[in-house]
Scaffold this motif. Structure first.
Motif, PDB file in Angstrom:
ATOM      1  N   MET A   1      25.615 -75.437 -57.204  1.00 52.87           N
ATOM      2  CA  MET A   1      26.578 -74.396 -56.827  1.00 52.87           C
ATOM      3  C   MET A   1      25.865 -73.069 -56.577  1.00 52.87           C
ATOM      4  O   MET A   1      26.267 -72.289 -55.715  1.00 52.87           O
ATOM      5  CB  MET A   1      27.665 -74.274 -57.905  1.00 52.87           C
ATOM      6  CG  MET A   1      28.610 -75.486 -57.894  1.00 52.87           C
ATOM      7  SD  MET A   1      29.526 -75.720 -59.433  1.00 52.87           S
ATOM      8  CE  MET A   1      30.878 -74.586 -59.195  1.00 52.87           C
ATOM      9  N   LEU A   2      24.786 -72.824 -57.323  1.00 51.34           N
ATOM     10  CA  LEU A   2      24.002 -71.604 -57.072  1.00 51.34           C
ATOM     11  C   LEU A   2      23.298 -71.687 -55.716  1.00 51.34           C
ATOM     12  O   LEU A   2      23.178 -70.682 -55.007  1.00 51.34           O
ATOM     13  CB  LEU A   2      22.988 -71.386 -58.205  1.00 51.34           C
ATOM     14  CG  LEU A   2      23.612 -70.979 -59.547  1.00 51.34           C
ATOM     15  CD1 LEU A   2      22.588 -71.078 -60.681  1.00 51.34           C
ATOM     16  CD2 LEU A   2      24.188 -69.567 -59.478  1.00 51.34           C
ATOM     17  N   ILE A   3      22.847 -72.886 -55.353  1.00 53.95           N
ATOM     18  CA  ILE A   3      22.245 -73.062 -54.025  1.00 53.95           C
ATOM     19  C   ILE A   3      23.309 -72.775 -52.950  1.00 53.95           C
ATOM     20  O   ILE A   3      23.048 -72.053 -51.984  1.00 53.95           O
ATOM     21  CB  ILE A   3      21.667 -74.495 -53.855  1.00 53.95           C
ATOM     22  CG1 ILE A   3      20.520 -74.740 -54.841  1.00 53.95           C
ATOM     23  CG2 ILE A   3      21.209 -74.725 -52.410  1.00 53.95           C
ATOM     24  CD1 ILE A   3      19.285 -73.881 -54.650  1.00 53.95           C
ATOM     25  N   ALA A   4      24.509 -73.320 -53.158  1.00 54.72           N
ATOM     26  CA  ALA A   4      25.603 -73.046 -52.212  1.00 54.72           C
ATOM     27  C   ALA A   4      25.923 -71.552 -52.184  1.00 54.72           C
ATOM     28  O   ALA A   4      26.399 -71.026 -51.177  1.00 54.72           O
ATOM     29  CB  ALA A   4      26.839 -73.851 -52.603  1.00 54.72           C
ATOM     30  N   GLY A   5      25.641 -70.854 -53.291  1.00 58.62           N
ATOM     31  CA  GLY A   5      25.837 -69.405 -53.379  1.00 58.62           C
ATOM     32  C   GLY A   5      24.635 -68.625 -52.890  1.00 58.62           C
ATOM     33  O   GLY A   5      24.430 -67.483 -53.321  1.00 58.62           O
ATOM     34  N   ASP A   6      23.828 -69.219 -52.019  1.00 58.03           N
ATOM     35  CA  ASP A   6      22.698 -68.549 -51.364  1.00 58.03           C
ATOM     36  C   ASP A   6      21.546 -68.182 -52.293  1.00 58.03           C
ATOM     37  O   ASP A   6      20.763 -67.288 -51.983  1.00 58.03           O
ATOM     38  CB  ASP A   6      23.161 -67.268 -50.620  1.00 58.03           C
ATOM     39  CG  ASP A   6      23.905 -67.608 -49.334  1.00 58.03           C
ATOM     40  OD1 ASP A   6      23.895 -68.804 -48.951  1.00 58.03           O
ATOM     41  OD2 ASP A   6      24.482 -66.695 -48.727  1.00 58.03           O
ATOM     42  N   CYS A   7      21.437 -68.840 -53.424  1.00 61.69           N
ATOM     43  CA  CYS A   7      20.318 -68.498 -54.320  1.00 61.69           C
ATOM     44  C   CYS A   7      18.981 -69.087 -53.857  1.00 61.69           C
ATOM     45  O   CYS A   7      17.926 -68.628 -54.249  1.00 61.69           O
ATOM     46  CB  CYS A   7      20.638 -68.911 -55.744  1.00 61.69           C
ATOM     47  SG  CYS A   7      21.858 -67.799 -56.472  1.00 61.69           S
TER      48      CYS A   7
END
Ligand code: ATP
Ligand code: AMO
Length: 475
Positions: free
Chosen positions: A222-228
């Motif tokens: 989810m953090l990857i999906a949040g551009d992290c």
């Protein structure tokens, strides 16, 4: 006369007066006028000599000091000496301390449940209590873990946990240098990320049920999906597996990472290889003294072999083939529906060490059937997946994969594995992929297992400060 740490004491201190704050490891009375105290600090020891010769030490003082119970803390001031080689050897580059003053700081009980010196050899294979030999009692791993605070004081345990700490720091250093950010994600969660049966339920979450996180898997993604773009976490992982083995805990420390890639998930696989090689080679270079200490009990500690400082990369199918060539029955695995058993993994480790001269290797392209629902299927072979496991000495230390980054594909994969994507607890995760998410991959390492298998320890509990397993909730 400043206080000096025993680990910092060296030959340059010869003929100087120093003060140390240490435990008494043991004491030996030679005569009314002469006694030897072994002093111990964090696994390091030095011999202190009490001689009633000059003005400093009296016979009464010797009598009093040698009656202090073993393990008590004392503050000792004395003159550092290179001893007469005829006298018993001390461990710090042949230095000893001629005692001038000694004060008791904190007194230990007379009757401890076990002595540190009784833990200065490997625990026996059997858990049968009450064994002993000429050297003294043979203390089982169970008794050591029951009395972990005493057990911790051995030089071997001090070294094991220096190395464990170093693994966390090296992992962090490498990730941060690679531009990754460290997160701490929620451990109270609404769903099982790695499979339903292995999750602990918390039944009193304000009138609702919650679970203890089986991994940070959903949050990493989810953090990857949040551009992290690149994230990592070091945190507790809870597994409700009734596995009473040498390598399973119900709570362990996970070193997790997740990152986007540009063309192929092998970018992340290579990243993970380099990361683990960095950790292993830095340990071998910078922690040689600790490894040598562990080697006193566990002879394999110093022989971890990593050929050409890189991982050997094989496919899962190559692993099966090597086993088959060695005469192992792989008929269960041939259908690509059953994972390798622990015994097969170990055997493969032996074969690979003999054939390829390495203890560190990767199996790539695992069968889809044995991987979790979030795993990306292989682009051309529907039986396979873009997933990998890393092994040290034939035992798994890391699992990872390319992940599904499309909500529709994820829902389909969940249904195929019997997971309902509309269930509360899964919805937020699936929805994370509805507004676009770059292709990404990652992995999770078990800290306790890395330390166990790198050092060749028999049991994962030896690499865990306060282990939790189905039988153990204390200390
Ligand atoms: P993962 O981290 O993916 O769970 P793992 O190393 O913890 O991997 P499992 O996937 O649980 O192990 O299982 C891997 C192998 O270990 C399996 O082939 C299984 O047979 C074996 N195994 C798991 N639990 C036990 C157990 N209690 N006793 C013996 N073997 C076990
Ligand atoms: P997996 O379930 O394989 O993968 O766990 C990752 C790593 O954690 C360690 N490990 C354990 N250590 C001690 N006791 C246990 N019971 C135990 N179970 C696992 C192992 C293992 O390789 N979400 C995925 C990782 C990912 O794909 O990123 C996961 O949790 O070293």
């Amino acid at each position: 006369t400043g206080v000096i740490h025993l680990k910092k004491l060296n030959e340059t201190h010869a003929d100087q007066e120093i003060t140390v704050i240490t435990r008494i490891h043991n004491s030996r009375v030679q005569s009314a006028k002469l006694a030897f105290l072994m002093l111990r600090q964090q696994g390091e020891t030095i011999q202190a000599v009490m001689a009633a010769a000059g003005d400093d030490v009296s016979k009464q003082m010797i009598k009093w000091a040698t009656a202090i119970p073993v393990n008590s803390f004392v503050r000792v001031t004395g003159l550092v000496k290179k001893p007469d080689p005829a006298i018993a050897s001390a461990s710090i580059s042949n230095l000893e301390l001629n005692v001038k003053k000694i004060y008791e700081i904190s007194r230990a009980m007379e009757m401890l449940p076990m002595q540190v010196k009784d833990c200065e050899r490997p625990p026996p294979e059997s858990n049968e209590e009450g064994q002993s030999d000429a050297t003294g009692p043979i203390v089982t791993l169970k008794t050591r873990l029951d009395n972990r605070v005493i057990d911790f004081q051995t030089d071997v345990n001090q070294a094991i946990f220096t190395i464990s700490s170093a693994v966390e720091v090296l992992f962090t250093d490498y990730m941060v240098k690679a531009g990754s950010r460290k997160f701490n994600t929620a451990k109270f969660v609404g769903a099982a990320t790695e499979g339903g049966a292995g999750v602990f339920e918390v039944t009193n979450y304000f009138g609702k049920s919650a679970y203890l996180a089986q991994s940070p898997q959903f949050y990493k993604q989810m953090l990857i999906a949040g551009d992290c773009e690149s994230v990592f976490e070091i945190g507790p992982v809870f597994r409700a597996e009734n596995s009473n083995t040498h390598r399973h805990l119900t709570e362990f420390t996970g070193l997790d990472f997740e990152m986007v890639f540009t063309n192929h998930y092998h970018e992340v696989l290579t990243f993970a290889e380099n990361l683990i090689v960095f950790i292993i080679t830095t340990l071998q270079k910078s922690y040689a003294a600790e490894i040598a200490t562990v080697q006193k009990f566990y002879p394999r500690a110093g022989d971890f072999r990593i050929k050409d400082n890189k991982a050997l990369r094989l496919n899962y199918a190559d692993g099966i083939r090597l086993l088959k060539e060695a005469g192992v029955d792989t008929s269960e695995q041939d259908r690509f529906e059953t994972d390798l058993s622990t015994a097969m993994e170990k055997q493969l480790g032996k074969i690979i060490r003999e054939k390829y001269d390495t203890d560190f290797y990767v199996l790539d392209e695992f069968p889809m059937a044995v991987r979790p629902f979030y795993t990306k299927r292989h682009p051309t072979d529907p039986n396979l997946s873009n997933s990998y496991d890393f092994f040290m000495r034939g035992e798994e230390i890391m699992s990872g994969a390319q992940r599904i980054n499309d909500a529709g594909e994820l829902e389909q994969s969940m249904r195929a594995k019997g997971v309902d994507p509309t269930a509360e607890g899964f919805q937020d995760y699936v929805n994370a992929f509805r507004q676009g998410c770059r292709p990404h991959a990652g992995g999770g390492l078990g800290l306790n297992r890395i330390v166990q298998f790198f050092l060749g320890l028999d049991n994962v509990r030896q690499a865990t400060p306060f282990p939790r397993d189905p039988q153990r909730l204390r200390p």
